[in-house]
Design an enzyme around this catalytic site. Structure first.
Site, PDB file in Angstrom:
ATOM      1  N   ARG A 118       0.833  -1.217   0.000  1.00  0.00           N
ATOM      2  CA  ARG A 118       0.000   0.000   0.000  1.00  0.00           C
ATOM      3  C   ARG A 118       0.861   1.258   0.000  1.00  0.00           C
ATOM      4  NH1 ARG A 118      -4.888  -2.117   3.868  1.00  0.00           N
ATOM      5  NH2 ARG A 118      -6.198  -2.829   2.154  1.00  0.00           N
ATOM      6  N   LYS A 127     -18.238 -18.046   1.306  1.00  0.00           N
ATOM      7  CA  LYS A 127     -19.691 -18.045   1.535  1.00  0.00           C
ATOM      8  C   LYS A 127     -20.460 -17.197   0.527  1.00  0.00           C
ATOM      9  CE  LYS A 127     -19.741 -18.889   6.470  1.00  0.00           C
ATOM     10  NZ  LYS A 127     -20.111 -18.351   7.760  1.00  0.00           N
ATOM     11  N   GLY A 144      -8.353  -9.423  -0.577  1.00  0.00           N
ATOM     12  CA  GLY A 144      -7.150  -9.893   0.113  1.00  0.00           C
ATOM     13  C   GLY A 144      -6.679 -11.264  -0.339  1.00  0.00           C
ATOM     14  N   GLY A 198     -12.724  -4.191   1.145  1.00  0.00           N
ATOM     15  CA  GLY A 198     -14.154  -3.939   1.354  1.00  0.00           C
ATOM     16  C   GLY A 198     -14.722  -2.960   0.334  1.00  0.00           C
TER      17      GLY A 198
END
Ligand code: AMP
Length: 391
Positions: free
Chosen positions: A36, A193, A341, A364
């Site tokens: 980053r 999921k 990620g 996110g």
């Protein structure tokens, strides 16, 4: 709507406050992964080269709001930034009443989440941040989904606000996938999921020509197709969602699978035809024939969007599907965007970074954007028209 861009501003001699995402892993007082920081460097160098006075702001980790946790100081980040830029980057803790920064100097404010009002988007904190600068530059795509003082409040309060090059590049890359993709658009949505990627699946089904599902998500789709998957991770309550997605867009189903009786690094993977998974077995990867077919699909794509692994790739024996797919995306002519990620970890593990057209820095925020949600940190910039930007 067009958003104001940093390159449209004359920042010579001006003070720019740049919100970066410098939330990097720190271990033993050192930056453990500087990806980053690397991603932020071109923006910082641009501001320095233009003769701006540069102040950077970021959060690190999740301190309790208002508490100064020394383990979450941005000190190691300031050091790593200074090393990369070839000049010292001063960490400033008492910036609330103003900072002293010279032309082409770079300061880094201490972890902004040490301030009680950051996560509540406190107007007084936003005002104090805005008071530091002539131009606020939002460059932290990874936190653009948060309505915080250093992402949204300051962008409203500052004399002028715009998107930095990194944020602009992220929005360009995602726009190229979602708004007007070269066809066919193949989306890969893998991971554990369905429920955590429901909005992404629904939204991507609107634009993609096919969706390759992977991991526990694929298991739920297998269940929805009437395939017996033994003791695999799956969500029976999401079967109707899977059926709805399959009725809207092509979802290629695996023909062979890799299984084991437990998620255990010491167990070998067993190859099973799709209809022969034992009741005590867990599906942990796709089989080689499926991987070949998916690689063919990707090879003929115009655009590929990739989020999530096809199996438990952290264990080599269940990583082959993800490896074959990663290599196929990397060698395809398609415009390819990857994010998340686990996906970035897989890209690193299989050494295919060079082959990706764009790797998103947002986790996110990347998923929320894919799900069609508005990112508050971008939305506020859209509302900053040229007229509201006072230079
Ligand atoms: P996510 O955070 O939803 O992207 O899920 C990523 C995680 O899902 C990785 O850690 C994988 O090891 C895990 N995963 C992938 N495939 C499976 C599977 N078939 N069964 C259980 N976990 C899986």
């Amino acid at each position: 709507m067009a958003i104001p861009l940093l390159r449209d501003f004359d920042i010579q001699g001006k003070c720019v406050l740049v919100r970066e995402d410098l939330n990097v892993p720190v271990a033993d007082g050192r930056v453990a992964n500087g990806a980053r920081i690397e991603a932020a460097l071109p923006t910082v160098r641009h501001c320095m080269a233009e003769g701006a006075r540069v102040v950077l702001v970021s959060h690190l980790g999740r301190p309790r709001p208002g508490e100064r946790d020394p383990a979450l100081s941005l000190g190691p980040v300031a050091k790593a930034l200074g090393d990369a830029l070839g000049r010292a980057v001063k960490l400033v803790d008492d910036w609330q009443d103003g900072v002293d920064v010279g032309t082409s100097d770079v300061l880094l404010l201490e972890n902004i989440r040490f301030e009680a009002g950051e996560m509540t988007n406190d107007p007084a904190l936003a005002q104090r941040l805005a008071g530091l600068c002539d131009v606020f530059v939002m460059d932290a795509f990874g936190t653009a989904h948060r309505t915080h003082a250093s992402t949204v409040g300051v962008a409203e309060a500052a004399r002028a606000a715009c998107a930095g090059p990194l944020l602009a590049a992220e929005l360009d890359a995602l726009g190229r996938v979602l708004d007007n993709p070269a066809r066919p658009l193949v989306a890969v949505v893998g991971g554990a999921k369905v429920s955590t990627k429901l909005a992404v699946l629904e939204s991507v089904a609107d634009v993609a020509d096919s969706i390759i599902v992977g991991g526990g998500i694929a298991n739920t789709f297998l269940l929805a197709s009437g395939v017996t998957i033994g003791a695999s991770l799956a969500e029976p309550d999401q079967v109707d969602v899977a059926q709805r997605i399959m009725s809207r867009v092509e979802v290629p189903m695996p023909v062979d699978l890799m299984t084991a009786v437990a998620v255990d690094a010491g167990l070998p993977a067993r190859l099973r035809p799709r209809d022969e998974v034992g009741s005590d077995e867990m599906v942990l990867d796709v089989g080689p024939e499926t991987a070949r077919r998916l690689a063919d699909l990707v090879a003929n794509a115009g655009t590929v969007l990739w989020n999530g692994p096809l199996g438990v790739f952290e264990m080599d024996q269940f990583g082959e599907g993800t490896r074959v797919l990663a290599e196929a995306i990397a060698s395809a002519d398609a415009y390819s965007v990857a994010g998340g990620g686990d996906t970035l970890a897989a890209i690193e593990k299989y050494g295919v970074a060079e082959g990706m057209s764009y790797r998103s820095t947002g986790g996110g925020a990347f998923l929320e954007y894919l799900a069609g949600e508005t990112l508050p940190g971008v939305d506020v910039l859209e509302r900053r028209t040229v007229a509201s930007n006072r230079q």
